[in-house]
Write a protein that holds these residues in place. Structure first.
Motif, PDB file in Angstrom:
ATOM      1  N   GLU A 233       3.540  29.906   6.016  1.00  0.00           N
ATOM      2  CA  GLU A 233       4.701  29.593   5.904  1.00  0.00           C
ATOM      3  C   GLU A 233       4.679  28.430   5.326  1.00  0.00           C
ATOM      4  OE1 GLU A 233       6.824  30.673   9.319  1.00  0.00           O
ATOM      5  OE2 GLU A 233       7.190  32.428   8.645  1.00  0.00           O
ATOM      6  N   ALA A 234       4.292  27.387   6.112  1.00  0.00           N
ATOM      7  CA  ALA A 234       3.410  26.116   5.972  1.00  0.00           C
ATOM      8  C   ALA A 234       2.654  26.005   5.176  1.00  0.00           C
ATOM      9  CB  ALA A 234       2.617  25.095   6.911  1.00  0.00           C
ATOM     10  N   VAL A 235       1.536  26.329   4.798  1.00  0.00           N
ATOM     11  CA  VAL A 235       0.712  26.615   3.278  1.00  0.00           C
ATOM     12  C   VAL A 235       1.540  26.605   1.816  1.00  0.00           C
ATOM     13  CG1 VAL A 235      -0.762  27.692   1.847  1.00  0.00           C
ATOM     14  CG2 VAL A 235      -1.464  26.692   3.867  1.00  0.00           C
ATOM     15  N   ALA A 236       2.249  28.039   2.447  1.00  0.00           N
ATOM     16  CA  ALA A 236       3.279  27.487   0.749  1.00  0.00           C
ATOM     17  C   ALA A 236       4.316  27.372   0.242  1.00  0.00           C
ATOM     18  CB  ALA A 236       3.991  29.243   1.760  1.00  0.00           C
ATOM     19  N   ARG A 237       4.605  26.246   1.475  1.00  0.00           N
ATOM     20  CA  ARG A 237       5.924  25.606   1.365  1.00  0.00           C
ATOM     21  C   ARG A 237       5.320  24.022   0.984  1.00  0.00           C
ATOM     22  NH1 ARG A 237       7.844  26.652   6.629  1.00  0.00           N
ATOM     23  NH2 ARG A 237       6.615  24.562   7.428  1.00  0.00           N
ATOM     24  N   VAL A 238       4.014  23.803   1.272  1.00  0.00           N
ATOM     25  CA  VAL A 238       2.989  22.484   0.524  1.00  0.00           C
ATOM     26  C   VAL A 238       2.818  23.258  -0.696  1.00  0.00           C
ATOM     27  CG1 VAL A 238       1.256  21.607   0.353  1.00  0.00           C
ATOM     28  CG2 VAL A 238       2.145  21.458   2.747  1.00  0.00           C
ATOM     29  N   GLY A 239       2.305  24.210  -1.153  1.00  0.00           N
ATOM     30  CA  GLY A 239       2.112  24.402  -2.065  1.00  0.00           C
ATOM     31  C   GLY A 239       2.970  24.831  -3.267  1.00  0.00           C
ATOM     32  N   ARG A 240       4.220  24.794  -2.554  1.00  0.00           N
ATOM     33  CA  ARG A 240       5.473  25.091  -4.171  1.00  0.00           C
ATOM     34  C   ARG A 240       5.890  24.171  -4.361  1.00  0.00           C
ATOM     35  NH1 ARG A 240       6.476  30.132  -0.761  1.00  0.00           N
ATOM     36  NH2 ARG A 240       5.310  32.046  -2.244  1.00  0.00           N
ATOM     37  N   HIS A 241       5.751  22.881  -3.207  1.00  0.00           N
ATOM     38  CA  HIS A 241       6.407  21.272  -3.142  1.00  0.00           C
ATOM     39  C   HIS A 241       5.956  20.740  -4.861  1.00  0.00           C
ATOM     40  CE1 HIS A 241       8.509  18.215  -1.913  1.00  0.00           C
ATOM     41  NE2 HIS A 241       7.333  17.239  -2.006  1.00  0.00           N
ATOM     42  N   ARG A 242       7.108  19.690  -4.987  1.00  0.00           N
ATOM     43  CA  ARG A 242       6.791  19.329  -6.514  1.00  0.00           C
ATOM     44  C   ARG A 242       6.778  17.932  -5.677  1.00  0.00           C
ATOM     45  NH1 ARG A 242       4.441  20.476 -11.541  1.00  0.00           N
ATOM     46  NH2 ARG A 242       5.935  19.578 -12.900  1.00  0.00           N
ATOM     47  N   PHE A 243       6.103  17.129  -5.704  1.00  0.00           N
ATOM     48  CA  PHE A 243       5.781  15.299  -5.120  1.00  0.00           C
ATOM     49  C   PHE A 243       7.073  15.123  -6.378  1.00  0.00           C
ATOM     50  CE2 PHE A 243       3.083  17.140  -2.573  1.00  0.00           C
ATOM     51  CZ  PHE A 243       3.265  17.011  -1.288  1.00  0.00           C
ATOM     52  N   PRO A 244       8.001  13.444  -6.193  1.00  0.00           N
ATOM     53  CA  PRO A 244       8.434  12.788  -7.230  1.00  0.00           C
ATOM     54  C   PRO A 244       7.486  12.225  -7.763  1.00  0.00           C
ATOM     55  CG  PRO A 244       8.764  12.112  -4.933  1.00  0.00           C
ATOM     56  CD  PRO A 244       7.544  13.031  -4.990  1.00  0.00           C
ATOM     57  N   VAL A 285      -3.453  14.105 -18.002  1.00  0.00           N
ATOM     58  CA  VAL A 285      -1.847  12.610 -18.692  1.00  0.00           C
ATOM     59  C   VAL A 285      -0.964  13.317 -16.588  1.00  0.00           C
ATOM     60  CG1 VAL A 285      -0.202  11.840 -19.516  1.00  0.00           C
ATOM     61  CG2 VAL A 285      -2.759  12.469 -20.243  1.00  0.00           C
ATOM     62  N   GLY A 286      -0.703  14.386 -16.817  1.00  0.00           N
ATOM     63  CA  GLY A 286       0.830  15.238 -16.339  1.00  0.00           C
ATOM     64  C   GLY A 286       0.306  15.835 -14.891  1.00  0.00           C
ATOM     65  N   ALA A 287      -1.452  15.812 -14.677  1.00  0.00           N
ATOM     66  CA  ALA A 287      -1.508  15.531 -12.910  1.00  0.00           C
ATOM     67  C   ALA A 287      -1.706  13.824 -12.495  1.00  0.00           C
ATOM     68  CB  ALA A 287      -2.910  15.719 -12.550  1.00  0.00           C
ATOM     69  N   THR A 288      -1.021  13.094 -13.174  1.00  0.00           N
ATOM     70  CA  THR A 288      -1.165  11.643 -12.838  1.00  0.00           C
ATOM     71  C   THR A 288      -0.053  10.573 -12.853  1.00  0.00           C
ATOM     72  OG1 THR A 288      -1.662  10.694 -15.637  1.00  0.00           O
ATOM     73  CG2 THR A 288      -2.928  11.108 -14.122  1.00  0.00           C
ATOM     74  N   ILE A 289       1.460  11.874 -12.826  1.00  0.00           N
ATOM     75  CA  ILE A 289       2.285  11.022 -12.566  1.00  0.00           C
ATOM     76  C   ILE A 289       2.833  11.627 -11.714  1.00  0.00           C
ATOM     77  CG2 ILE A 289       3.300  10.807 -15.324  1.00  0.00           C
ATOM     78  CD1 ILE A 289       4.574  14.074 -14.589  1.00  0.00           C
ATOM     79  N   ARG A 290       1.910  11.977 -10.391  1.00  0.00           N
ATOM     80  CA  ARG A 290       3.006  12.272  -9.516  1.00  0.00           C
ATOM     81  C   ARG A 290       1.811  12.555  -8.316  1.00  0.00           C
ATOM     82  NH1 ARG A 290       5.464  16.490 -11.714  1.00  0.00           N
ATOM     83  NH2 ARG A 290       7.281  15.794 -10.700  1.00  0.00           N
ATOM     84  N   ASN A 291       1.656  12.657  -6.642  1.00  0.00           N
ATOM     85  CA  ASN A 291       1.331  12.436  -6.118  1.00  0.00           C
ATOM     86  C   ASN A 291       1.019  14.787  -5.878  1.00  0.00           C
ATOM     87  OD1 ASN A 291       0.233  10.476  -5.051  1.00  0.00           O
ATOM     88  ND2 ASN A 291       2.931  10.177  -4.026  1.00  0.00           N
ATOM     89  N   THR A 292       0.055  15.479  -5.618  1.00  0.00           N
ATOM     90  CA  THR A 292      -0.650  16.111  -5.528  1.00  0.00           C
ATOM     91  C   THR A 292      -1.042  16.866  -4.463  1.00  0.00           C
ATOM     92  OG1 THR A 292      -2.402  16.419  -6.442  1.00  0.00           O
ATOM     93  CG2 THR A 292      -0.725  16.493  -8.273  1.00  0.00           C
ATOM     94  N   ALA A 293      -1.055  18.014  -4.191  1.00  0.00           N
ATOM     95  CA  ALA A 293      -1.104  18.791  -3.069  1.00  0.00           C
ATOM     96  C   ALA A 293      -1.569  20.109  -3.050  1.00  0.00           C
ATOM     97  CB  ALA A 293      -0.944  17.974  -1.490  1.00  0.00           C
TER      98      ALA A 293
END
Length: 440
Positions: A233-244, A285-293
């Motif tokens: 459940e924790a991994v799913a929340r992280v994987g689906r989250h879009r950081f600002p 470029v798209g990967a450089t406009i927000r943090n990712t996890a």
């Protein structure tokens, strides 16, 4: 030999040098026990350097994980030295997935194919081709050039640049600037204009391991304290989250310049609409406009009918400059208090300005070989050995010049199937690099 003849000679040699390097298997699995090691490739490089009177220092942090450092004295010893670095290891490749054998060095359809063709034996070959021509002609560069061929970059440089910086920092005395991967490649705007992306920033890396604990028991029983469930459940929340969205100075400068040239409307509060229209470079470029996890690995249990008391997952976090602590706070909120967070590996983000005499020399070298060239700064979403050399106070850039076909999805070739580099692009890169190093 005049400068033009030297450049053409380097361009003539670079393809064979790159083929030879690709044919040497330097697969890095991330574990020295199962990796091929870099020694065979390093011995090849040493032989090619020795033929023109360049004798490198050899350093192995672990047996077979070979690093080379050589200094070419410049005409003005009072100037800061320029570090030119490339790694010799490559990521694994499954021959069954490829159109050609990944270590064949085959030339087909105007491309040189093989693992390492763009990451980064192409640049290693460019460097060798240029300095070999210098050695033959007796040319002295304007300032010291420190050549470095590293091991283990594909696993964070643990047996490579990280150990060189920690154990042999004197080899880099006087180095003020550096060039390496990933930058200097072209993005076609029109027949008359190509942007060459010079890397001035990198996202940081934080590899985390999440651990969940629960009540072990028999798989046939009801268990409301299952570690696997809690972790999943924790991994799913992280994987689906879009950081600002966070726009750094490098990314802002790149987006404003590119969208203006292409006539694309840019909304910095919602830049993804504009980025989606950038074609092959949209992914970078798209990967450089927000943090990712991104979750990358899961581990739990030892038997099909036993509920384990512990489950673990690996998260690959990439952070924008200045965002490391904020991302960790956000992750803590996402995974919840039941999850333990362990730091496995961490390297900070980098960002420098797009100015100075070295940047001017890059732009001039590109224009001399491509009148339609325009150098622009960009951020790399991944990391390179530059992160470790930065610890010595060296200002690092990504500049491994390549002129690419307009329709080539260059970013997909890194660690991808059917990795390949255009033969004409390799020759172009050797000529540009020669011009740069003569004027840097």
């Amino acid at each position: 030999m005049d400068d033009l003849a030297a450049r053409e000679a380097a361009a003539d040699e670079v393809v064979e040098l790159c083929r030879d390097l690709i044919r040497i298997d330097t697969t890095n699995t991330g574990d020295s026990r199962t990796s091929a090691g870099e020694r065979a490739a390093a011995e090849y490089v040493m032989e090619k350097l020795a033929e023109v009177g360049i004798e490198p220092v050899v350093y192995e942090a672990e047996p077979g994980r070979t690093n080379l450092v050589a200094r070419i004295p410049g005409a003005d010893p009072s100037r800061g030295a320029l570090l030119v670095h490339g790694h010799l290891d490559v990521v694994p490749a499954d021959p069954d997935e490829w159109s050609v054998h990944p270590f064949s060095g085959e030339i087909r359809d105007g491309f040189l194919w093989g693992r390492g063709a763009v990451d980064m034996k192409d640049f290693d070959a460019m460097v060798l081709a240029v300095v070999r021509q210098w050695g033959r002609s007796g040319y002295t560069p304007p300032r010291d050039i420190v050549l470095t061929f590293t091991a283990d970059e594909e696993a964070g440089g643990v047996a490579g640049s990280r150990r060189l910086v920690a154990d042999r920092p004197e080899l880099f005395d006087g180095c003020t600037e550096a060039i390496g991967e990933v930058g200097g490649f072209s993005y076609t705007v029109s027949d008359e204009l190509r942007l060459y992306l010079v890397e001035t920033a990198q996202k940081g890396m934080d590899w985390l391991r999440l651990h969940a604990r629960g009540r072990p028991g028999h798989g046939s029983m009801i268990n409301d304290d299952n570690a696997v469930t809690t972790l999943a459940e924790a991994v799913a929340r992280v994987g689906r989250h879009r950081f600002p969205v966070v726009i750094t100075p490098t990314v802002r400068g790149f987006l404003e310049e590119v969208t203006e040239l292409l006539g694309i409307e840019l909304d910095l509060d919602d830049p993804e609409k504009a980025i989606a229209k950038l074609g092959p470079i949209a992914g970078i470029v798209g990967a450089t406009i927000r943090n990712t996890a991104n979750p990358t690995r899961l581990s739990a249990g030892y038997k099909d009918n036993v509920i384990p008391g512990r489950a673990s997952a690996t998260i690959d976090c990439r952070t924008l400059p200045g965002e490391e602590e904020r991302l960790l706070r956000q992750l803590r909120d996402l995974v919840g208090p039941e999850i333990e967070i362990e730091h496995v590996g961490r390297q900070g983000a980098l960002e420098t300005t797009f100015d100075g005499s070295l940047v001017d020399a890059m732009a001039a070298a590109l224009r001399a070989e491509d009148p339609g060239a325009r150098a622009v700064p960009y951020m790399l979403s991944a990391g390179t050995d530059a992160k470790n050399f930065h610890e010595l106070g060296i200002r690092c850039f990504g500049f491994a010049p390549l002129r690419l076909p307009p329709d080539l999805n260059f970013s997909a070739l890194f660690h991808g199937i059917d990795e390949r580099v255009p033969v004409d692009g390799l020759r172009f890169g050797a000529r540009v690099l020669d011009r740069l190093l003569r004027n840097a």
